[in-house]
Design an enzyme around this catalytic site. Structure first.
Site, PDB file in Angstrom:
ATOM      1  N   HIS A  45       1.197  -0.713   0.216  1.00 54.86           N
ATOM      2  CA  HIS A  45       0.036  -0.393  -0.024  1.00 54.86           C
ATOM      3  C   HIS A  45       0.991   1.064   0.182  1.00 54.86           C
ATOM      4  O   HIS A  45       1.930   1.290   0.038  1.00 54.86           O
ATOM      5  CB  HIS A  45      -0.802   0.021   1.131  1.00 54.86           C
ATOM      6  CG  HIS A  45       0.023   0.352   2.513  1.00 54.86           C
ATOM      7  ND1 HIS A  45       0.491  -1.029   3.325  1.00 54.86           N
ATOM      8  CD2 HIS A  45      -0.276   0.991   3.154  1.00 54.86           C
ATOM      9  CE1 HIS A  45       1.058  -0.929   4.272  1.00 54.86           C
ATOM     10  NE2 HIS A  45       1.181   0.085   4.057  1.00 54.86           N
ATOM     11  N   THR A  48       1.862   5.057  -4.397  1.00 58.46           N
ATOM     12  CA  THR A  48       3.175   4.192  -5.313  1.00 58.46           C
ATOM     13  C   THR A  48       4.683   3.465  -5.488  1.00 58.46           C
ATOM     14  O   THR A  48       4.794   3.705  -3.809  1.00 58.46           O
ATOM     15  CB  THR A  48       4.011   5.750  -5.757  1.00 58.46           C
ATOM     16  OG1 THR A  48       4.345   6.832  -4.607  1.00 58.46           O
ATOM     17  CG2 THR A  48       2.769   6.844  -6.315  1.00 58.46           C
ATOM     18  N   ARG A  49       5.246   2.892  -6.535  1.00 59.08           N
ATOM     19  CA  ARG A  49       6.157   2.115  -5.989  1.00 59.08           C
ATOM     20  C   ARG A  49       7.076   2.780  -7.027  1.00 59.08           C
ATOM     21  O   ARG A  49       6.677   2.605  -7.929  1.00 59.08           O
ATOM     22  CB  ARG A  49       5.568   0.829  -6.126  1.00 59.08           C
ATOM     23  CG  ARG A  49       5.822   0.188  -4.281  1.00 59.08           C
ATOM     24  CD  ARG A  49       6.484  -0.032  -4.022  1.00 59.08           C
ATOM     25  NE  ARG A  49       5.309  -0.483  -2.199  1.00 59.08           N
ATOM     26  CZ  ARG A  49       4.597  -0.132  -1.127  1.00 59.08           C
ATOM     27  NH1 ARG A  49       5.005   1.311  -1.338  1.00 59.08           N
ATOM     28  NH2 ARG A  49       4.273  -0.520  -0.349  1.00 59.08           N
ATOM     29  N   LYS A 262       6.993  12.690  -1.738  1.00 63.52           N
ATOM     30  CA  LYS A 262       7.554  11.469  -0.798  1.00 63.52           C
ATOM     31  C   LYS A 262       8.054  10.529  -0.867  1.00 63.52           C
ATOM     32  O   LYS A 262       9.140  10.423  -2.384  1.00 63.52           O
ATOM     33  CB  LYS A 262       6.268  10.067  -1.670  1.00 63.52           C
ATOM     34  CG  LYS A 262       6.265   8.885  -1.096  1.00 63.52           C
ATOM     35  CD  LYS A 262       5.701   8.238  -1.593  1.00 63.52           C
ATOM     36  CE  LYS A 262       5.338   6.449  -1.218  1.00 63.52           C
ATOM     37  NZ  LYS A 262       4.706   5.523  -1.827  1.00 63.52           N
ATOM     38  N   HIS A 267      15.120   0.131   5.803  1.00 63.75           N
ATOM     39  CA  HIS A 267      15.809  -0.148   7.424  1.00 63.75           C
ATOM     40  C   HIS A 267      15.943   1.175   7.983  1.00 63.75           C
ATOM     41  O   HIS A 267      16.157   1.383   8.978  1.00 63.75           O
ATOM     42  CB  HIS A 267      17.161  -0.480   7.120  1.00 63.75           C
ATOM     43  CG  HIS A 267      16.842  -1.772   6.266  1.00 63.75           C
ATOM     44  ND1 HIS A 267      16.083  -2.516   5.424  1.00 63.75           N
ATOM     45  CD2 HIS A 267      17.571  -1.355   4.912  1.00 63.75           C
ATOM     46  CE1 HIS A 267      15.974  -3.271   4.331  1.00 63.75           C
ATOM     47  NE2 HIS A 267      17.661  -3.056   4.189  1.00 63.75           N
ATOM     48  N   CYS A 311       4.270   0.857   7.135  1.00 63.06           N
ATOM     49  CA  CYS A 311       4.375  -0.620   6.128  1.00 63.06           C
ATOM     50  C   CYS A 311       5.040  -1.298   6.883  1.00 63.06           C
ATOM     51  O   CYS A 311       6.039  -1.094   7.111  1.00 63.06           O
ATOM     52  CB  CYS A 311       4.626  -0.211   4.574  1.00 63.06           C
ATOM     53  SG  CYS A 311       4.434  -0.802   2.703  1.00 63.06           S
ATOM     54  N   LYS A 344       8.291  -3.555  -8.676  1.00 62.47           N
ATOM     55  CA  LYS A 344       8.499  -3.535  -9.469  1.00 62.47           C
ATOM     56  C   LYS A 344       8.383  -4.486 -10.080  1.00 62.47           C
ATOM     57  O   LYS A 344       7.674  -4.806 -11.549  1.00 62.47           O
ATOM     58  CB  LYS A 344       9.644  -2.502 -10.157  1.00 62.47           C
ATOM     59  CG  LYS A 344      10.674  -3.607  -9.084  1.00 62.47           C
ATOM     60  CD  LYS A 344      12.440  -2.234  -9.278  1.00 62.47           C
ATOM     61  CE  LYS A 344      12.005  -1.057  -8.467  1.00 62.47           C
ATOM     62  NZ  LYS A 344      12.738  -1.711  -7.072  1.00 62.47           N
TER      63      LYS A 344
END
Ligand SMILES: Cc1cc2nc3c(=O)[nH]c(=O)nc-3n(C[C@H](O)[C@H](O)[C@H](O)COP(=O)(O)OP(=O)(O)OC[C@H]3O[C@@H](n4cnc5c(N)ncnc54)[C@H](O)[C@@H]3O)c2cc1C
Length: 378
Positions: A45, A48-49, A262, A267, A311, A344
């Site tokens: 979620h 965007t990725r 964004k 990590h 996330c 991706k």
């Protein structure tokens, strides 16, 4: 006869793509998801990725990426939706650092179009970036971003159109495999099939105990900050990025859907978590850490907070994916350990998992991703 040819466990990024590729081949498929079809408990979620070709993590990913791009474009055609936005991508850091060197190596090995520049030139071309001028930056024109929630839904809608059955809000409690068949018990029933594909994201090791220590969930937080100069942060002005700086690696996106620049830190605070107990509500420490980065390297993008979201990553020990058949049950295929860079690839991993489930092998070279690489040396 089992009721289904294949059961897909988990319908996030990987499971929804796998479901589609199996269904389009005419197989009888059941997809089981413990939450809603679109939810914020897993890894897929956040609107965007990043997708990028100059893969600094390892050049072996580039051929999979080429196929992933083709399949994302095909998904756009089939669904009639725009799912992949090209912005270009920047991989930057110190001259000898792993991000810049890795991106350069992948670009050279695979003949990818790219340009190399310093931080000052990057700022002239894309004024949102304010990197130290000695930083080395690789620009790759085909980078961009995907819309993960829309991609997952598109895969499921198309799987439905090929006859797939999908049950959401139906957690899988246990599964077993014997003699070429599998069974799955959920909160609502028991199902049988010829094959099982486990795409359980952060819950992978719960469902496949052999993945204990090999697919480890980690809490992440992303920020969307209102830019003071919105024109610098539009998709046509800010390529997506991977940036190696003193305190770690960051990645980011132009403003899209939410009026905010964004970005996140790989990590983040190094927090290994139980996926059922992970704190979903971002905290002031999360925001402070991210804001310090924006203030320094993207000062025109460091305005008021528009959104923060937690996330989960699922890390493998070497941060490379796990794509394999179960060590004791060849009827079961596993896609896990995407270590914060898997989205991706969902389109091509769906194709690979469909191959592994149906044929037990795939034309893609997945040797690098075998589970056996973690076996203790004799
Ligand atoms: C903050 C963040 C930013 C990221 N940015 C990028 C990026 O820019 N580019 C990129 O390529 N990748 C990125 N990634 C990584 C990428 O999003 C993940 O690798 C990818 O989403 C993993 O997909 P998945 O299907 O394995 O997991 P998920 O999407 O989490 O799917 C697993 C599914 O299994 C279901 N499930 C689990 N257990 C059960 C059960 N018992 N019964 C039924 N269902 C079950 C879950 O509910 C979930 O829906 C990012 C990840 C995060 C967290």
């Amino acid at each position: 006869m089992p009721a289904y040819d294949v059961i897909v466990l988990g319908l996030g990024g990987m499971g929804s793509a796998t479901l589609f590729h199996l269904a389009r081949r005419g197989l009888r498929v059941l997809g089981l998801e413990r939450f809603d079809l679109v939810h914020e408990h897993g890894s897929s979620h956040g609107l965007t990725r990043i997708i990028r070709l100059a893969y600094w993590e390892h050049p072996t990913y580039v051929s999979l990426l080429r196929r992933a791009y083709q399949l994302w474009r095909e998904l756009e055609e089939l669904s009639g939706e725009r799912l992949l936005h090209v912005t270009g991508s920047v991989d930057a850091g110190p001259a000898g650092g792993s991000v810049f060197q890795g991106a350069l190596r992948s670009s050279e090995l695979h003949g990818l179009p790219h340009e190399v520049m310093d931080g000052a030139e990057l700022h002239r071309r894309f004024p949102g970036y304010r990197l130290p001028s000695e930083m080395r930056c690789l620009y790759q024109p085909e980078g961009g971003f995907l819309l993960p929630e829309r991609c997952n839904v598109a895969h499921v809608v198309l799987a439905h159109s090929h006859g797939a059955e999908v049950h959401c809000r139906e957690p899988v409690l246990e599964w077993g495999a014997t003699g070429g068949r599998v069974w799955v018990r959920t909160t609502r029933g028991r199902y049988e099939a010829g094959r099982l594909v486990v795409c359980a994201g952060p819950w992978a090791a719960r469902l496949v105990p052999e993945l204990g220590g090999l697919a480890v969930p980690e809490r992440q937080v992303l920020a969307w900050l209102q830019p003071a100069r919105p024109e610098y942060f539009r998709p046509d002005a800010l390529p997506v990025f991977n940036l190696e700086v003193e305190d770690g690696r960051y990645y980011g996106f132009p403003s899209f859907l939410v009026p905010g620049f964004k970005f996140g830190k790989y990590h983040h605070r190094g927090e290994v978590v139980d996926p059922d107990e992970a704190r979903r509500e971002p905290e002031p420490e999360d925001e402070d850490l991210l804001r310090a980065f924006a203030r320094r390297y993207f000062p025109d993008g460091a305005g008021p907070t528009m959104m923060l979201k937690a996330c989960l990553f699922t890390n493998s020990p070497d941060r490379h994916f796990i794509l394999d058949r179960h060590p004791d049950h060849p009827e079961v295929a596993i896609a896990a350990g995407f270590s914060g860079h898997g989205y991706k690839f969902c389109s091509v991993i769906g194709e690979i998992m469909a191959d592994l489930a149906r044929d037990g092998r795939t034309r893609h070279d997945v040797e690098f991703f075998r589970l056996t690489r973690f076996a203790a040396a004799p």
